[in-house]
Design a protein around this motif. Structure first.
Motif, short mmCIF file in Angstrom:
data_model
loop_
_atom_site.label_atom_id
_atom_site.label_comp_id
_atom_site.label_asym_id
_atom_site.label_seq_id
_atom_site.Cartn_x
_atom_site.Cartn_y
_atom_site.Cartn_z
N GLU A 23 0.82 -1.22 0.00
CA GLU A 23 0.00 0.00 0.00
C GLU A 23 0.85 1.27 0.00
OE1 GLU A 23 -4.26 -1.00 2.02
OE2 GLU A 23 -2.65 -0.47 3.41
N THR A 24 2.02 1.19 0.62
CA THR A 24 2.84 2.40 0.78
C THR A 24 3.93 2.51 -0.30
OG1 THR A 24 4.36 1.23 2.22
CG2 THR A 24 2.50 2.31 3.28
N LEU A 25 3.98 1.54 -1.20
CA LEU A 25 5.10 1.51 -2.16
C LEU A 25 4.73 2.23 -3.46
CD1 LEU A 25 6.26 -2.20 -1.81
CD2 LEU A 25 7.25 -0.17 -0.75
N PRO A 26 5.77 2.65 -4.21
CA PRO A 26 5.51 3.23 -5.53
C PRO A 26 4.82 2.20 -6.44
CG PRO A 26 7.84 3.48 -4.91
CD PRO A 26 7.20 2.61 -3.89
N ASP A 27 4.27 2.67 -7.55
CA ASP A 27 3.61 1.79 -8.51
C ASP A 27 4.57 0.76 -9.08
OD1 ASP A 27 1.15 2.68 -8.30
OD2 ASP A 27 1.06 3.81 -10.18
N ALA A 28 4.03 -0.41 -9.40
CA ALA A 28 4.85 -1.48 -9.98
C ALA A 28 5.55 -1.00 -11.26
CB ALA A 28 3.97 -2.70 -10.27
#
Length: 290
Positions: free
Chosen positions: A203-208
């Protein structure tokens, strides 16, 4: 003898042409010629009804009372009771006279009638299958119905938590998992908790897509490699994630206090020991370790 369902009915002189002959162009119709005074008829009929039920509408059963429907009896020259005739495409195709064991009746029907596809009797198995195919809403609905009748099934609760986690209800999923305390479901619990961890991290990570671009630009970008693997895990792209984590582990074993190794072990928990990917990547990890 009223046991009428849409596919079990009385046929009369007046409607025989329609209910039996015309119907038999759509579905095979089994006609049971019976009479009140005939003892074997009374044994045979409930069995035929049961057989018709088991075909779930793929076979129709018409009952002809020979004391009343003289015209039909004469038309087919019925001599002894019970007589059973199977109609298909408007024609009698098979039949027998006298009471028969169920196996014999089914053997006669087999070439002419398709048995309905077996439904998954076990709703939990159906839910597991739906979950494995990524149909989380369907799996959740099945489990919800199951748990409303009996909420003591730990496996169903764990899978239910995983379903709601998939649609972002991480807090609620965690509450359910914390309430399951069953030693025999340790592996399932560990797997479900690993999944929650990946989903909440993602949820907190940059887009794939951004992470993929970073890795493409610099294949040795440890952080991007790790974050991309977590993103993939949250989306159940396990093989890609395991591949990335293993590369990261081989390249930089100590990165972030051995996080790649820890995460690989979590994925093994998540997928379970008999999963083919686990077998493959355990072996690869082992050979990388030693």
């Amino acid at each position: 003898m009223s046991h009428d369902t849409p596919y079990i009915f009385e046929a009369t002189d007046a409607d025989f042409q329609q209910t039996v002959i015309e119907n038999s162009f759509n579905k095979p119709v089994l006609v049971d010629f019976w009479a009140d005074w005939c003892a074997p008829c009374k044994v045979l009929m409930p069995m035929l009804e049961q057989i018709a039920e088991s075909y779930q509408g793929e076979l129709l059963l018409a009952k002809v009372n020979c004391d009343v429907e003289q015209q039909v009896v004469g038309m087919f020259g019925i001599r002894s009771l019970p007589t059973v005739v199977l109609f298909k495409d408007g024609q009698p195709v098979d039949g027998f006279a006298g009471a028969q064991p169920e196996s014999a009746v089914r053997a006669m029907l087999e070439p002419h009638v398709a048995l309905p596809a077996p439904k998954a009797d076990d709703p939990f198995e159906a839910a597991q299958q739906a979950f494995a195919e990524g149909q989380y809403a369907q799996a959740e609905a099945t489990l919800k119905a199951m748990l409303s009748e009996d909420n003591s099934n730990a496996s169903a609760l764990i899978l239910y938590a995983r379903c709601i986690a998939e649609r972002g209800e991480l807090g609620e999923a965690r509450t359910i998992l914390d309430a399951v305390s069953s030693d025999e479901h340790k592996a399932e619990l560990a797997g479900a908790k690993a999944q929650l961890t990946f989903l909440s991290q993602a949820e907190t990570l940059p887009d794939a897509a951004d992470l993929k671009a970073r890795v493409a630009q610099d294949p040795n970008d440890d952080e991007a490699t790790y974050q991309l693997a977590v993103r993939q895990l949250a989306r159940q792209q396990y093989e890609a994630a395991l591949d990335g984590l293993l590369k990261l582990f081989k390249r930089n074993r100590g990165w972030n206090e051995g996080l790649a190794h820890k995460t690989l072990l979590q994925v093994f928990d998540l997928l379970g020991n008999d999963h083919p990917l686990v077998t493959t990547y355990r072996r690869k990890l082992f050979s990388a370790l030693y």
